[in-house]
Design a protein around this motif. Sequence first.
Motif, PDB file in Angstrom:
ATOM      1  N   UNK A   9       0.839  -1.198   0.000  1.00  0.00           N
ATOM      2  CA  UNK A   9       0.000   0.000   0.000  1.00  0.00           C
ATOM      3  C   UNK A   9       0.875   1.250   0.000  1.00  0.00           C
ATOM      4  N   UNK A  10       0.486   2.203  -0.822  1.00  0.00           N
ATOM      5  CA  UNK A  10       1.257   3.437  -0.980  1.00  0.00           C
ATOM      6  C   UNK A  10       0.364   4.624  -0.637  1.00  0.00           C
TER       7      UNK A  10
ATOM      8  N   UNK B 125     -12.301  -3.597  -4.178  1.00  0.00           N
ATOM      9  CA  UNK B 125     -11.970  -3.596  -2.758  1.00  0.00           C
ATOM     10  C   UNK B 125     -10.802  -2.672  -2.461  1.00  0.00           C
ATOM     11  N   UNK B 126      -9.795  -2.694  -3.329  1.00  0.00           N
ATOM     12  CA  UNK B 126      -8.611  -1.878  -3.097  1.00  0.00           C
ATOM     13  C   UNK B 126      -8.829  -0.400  -3.319  1.00  0.00           C
ATOM     14  N   UNK B 127      -9.827  -0.033  -4.140  1.00  0.00           N
ATOM     15  CA  UNK B 127     -10.040   1.365  -4.490  1.00  0.00           C
ATOM     16  C   UNK B 127     -11.226   2.007  -3.778  1.00  0.00           C
ATOM     17  N   UNK B 128     -12.130   1.216  -3.226  1.00  0.00           N
ATOM     18  CA  UNK B 128     -13.381   1.762  -2.715  1.00  0.00           C
ATOM     19  C   UNK B 128     -13.169   2.801  -1.620  1.00  0.00           C
ATOM     20  N   UNK B 129     -12.223   2.561  -0.719  1.00  0.00           N
ATOM     21  CA  UNK B 129     -11.979   3.515   0.362  1.00  0.00           C
ATOM     22  C   UNK B 129     -11.422   4.824  -0.175  1.00  0.00           C
ATOM     23  N   UNK B 130     -10.519   4.735  -1.151  1.00  0.00           N
ATOM     24  CA  UNK B 130      -9.951   5.933  -1.766  1.00  0.00           C
ATOM     25  C   UNK B 130     -11.046   6.734  -2.476  1.00  0.00           C
ATOM     26  N   UNK B 131     -11.930   6.050  -3.191  1.00  0.00           N
ATOM     27  CA  UNK B 131     -12.995   6.735  -3.914  1.00  0.00           C
ATOM     28  C   UNK B 131     -13.937   7.441  -2.937  1.00  0.00           C
ATOM     29  N   UNK B 132     -14.282   6.772  -1.836  1.00  0.00           N
ATOM     30  CA  UNK B 132     -15.139   7.412  -0.822  1.00  0.00           C
ATOM     31  C   UNK B 132     -14.454   8.640  -0.230  1.00  0.00           C
ATOM     32  N   UNK B 133     -13.179   8.510   0.046  1.00  0.00           N
ATOM     33  CA  UNK B 133     -12.421   9.619   0.619  1.00  0.00           C
ATOM     34  C   UNK B 133     -12.404  10.805  -0.346  1.00  0.00           C
ATOM     35  N   UNK B 134     -12.100  10.539  -1.614  1.00  0.00           N
ATOM     36  CA  UNK B 134     -12.043  11.595  -2.624  1.00  0.00           C
ATOM     37  C   UNK B 134     -13.399  12.272  -2.796  1.00  0.00           C
ATOM     38  N   UNK B 135     -14.453  11.463  -2.879  1.00  0.00           N
ATOM     39  CA  UNK B 135     -15.791  12.008  -3.104  1.00  0.00           C
ATOM     40  C   UNK B 135     -16.200  12.927  -1.963  1.00  0.00           C
TER      41      UNK B 135
ATOM     42  N   UNK C  88      -2.588  -0.392  -8.176  1.00  0.00           N
ATOM     43  CA  UNK C  88      -3.783   0.348  -8.576  1.00  0.00           C
ATOM     44  C   UNK C  88      -3.572   1.862  -8.596  1.00  0.00           C
ATOM     45  N   UNK C  89      -2.361   2.311  -8.373  1.00  0.00           N
ATOM     46  CA  UNK C  89      -2.073   3.751  -8.390  1.00  0.00           C
ATOM     47  C   UNK C  89      -2.472   4.395  -9.719  1.00  0.00           C
ATOM     48  N   UNK C  90      -2.173   3.770 -10.885  1.00  0.00           N
ATOM     49  CA  UNK C  90      -2.572   4.411 -12.147  1.00  0.00           C
ATOM     50  C   UNK C  90      -4.076   4.661 -12.237  1.00  0.00           C
ATOM     51  N   UNK C  91      -4.879   3.702 -11.760  1.00  0.00           N
ATOM     52  CA  UNK C  91      -6.329   3.889 -11.810  1.00  0.00           C
ATOM     53  C   UNK C  91      -6.759   4.981 -10.834  1.00  0.00           C
ATOM     54  N   UNK C  92      -6.248   4.922  -9.613  1.00  0.00           N
ATOM     55  CA  UNK C  92      -6.606   5.922  -8.600  1.00  0.00           C
ATOM     56  C   UNK C  92      -6.202   7.321  -9.040  1.00  0.00           C
ATOM     57  N   UNK C  93      -5.041   7.446  -9.684  1.00  0.00           N
ATOM     58  CA  UNK C  93      -4.562   8.755 -10.143  1.00  0.00           C
ATOM     59  C   UNK C  93      -5.489   9.339 -11.203  1.00  0.00           C
TER      60      UNK C  93
END
Length: 253
Positions: free
Chosen positions: A23-24, A66-76, A206-211
């Motif tokens: 995790x980064x 699963x790996x991105x859902x928390x990041x997406x909630x945080x960003x939103x 998953x950094x490229x997708x999250x970015x």
Amino acid sequence: MKCIYKLLVIMISISMLSGCIKYVNMADLQLVTKNYPKPDEVSNLSFALAEPDLKIKYSLTGTNMSGLSERIRYDANKVACFMTAESEKILLSKGFTITEKFQSYNSMTFTQKRNTSALFYPEIVIDIEEKAQREHISAPFYFPKDKLKGRLEINAKVNIIMLEPLSGEKLWVKSIPVTGINELIEYDSYQYIGTELNGIAVPEDLIPIAARIDALLTTISNDVLEATAKYVEKHEFEFLNTDIVKLKGIKRY
């Protein structure tokens, strides 16, 4: 001996599968606040302000979701709070009065809807779709793993809405064009292990997708605020006051 060997292979396999998830802590969203001039005069219209109606729908593989859902909630959540605060500053600079702020239209009471001229909020729908193909790769000494490659498609529809809250009728809608993302991605498949994250960390693969999701949310936020500053004018909305009075008269009883 054979049992011990099999057990050792299984332990190595599990260790390598779980250990491959790194995790980064990605950089946070860069949302820049602005200062706006004071109005020359104040309008007799009072607005309520609602947080953006932000819906993010994603069709991803199970582990990626699963790996991105928390990041997406945080960003939103961060984008919604930022846009609400900046929209209030813009409307005040235009000479409008902001009576109250709400989480959504549905959180307003009847009395609040009756006493508010109009409700202002952005409506944002983002579709994230991962069209991936799975390629099986054999590897010695541990379980075979898969490699995923395919296209990531991100599209969005954005409107700025001025709504008469008592009737629920939209008085003014401004659509904002948003350029979608459609590009090739490639990464290793992995097994997601539940962990407590702070909303900023994502699996390294998953950094490229999250970015890309971060970039789109930042662009949408800036576009909405720029459109609000450009198109919301006091004289235009004072002209709509006739319709507001009619709608409230119809729905009051």
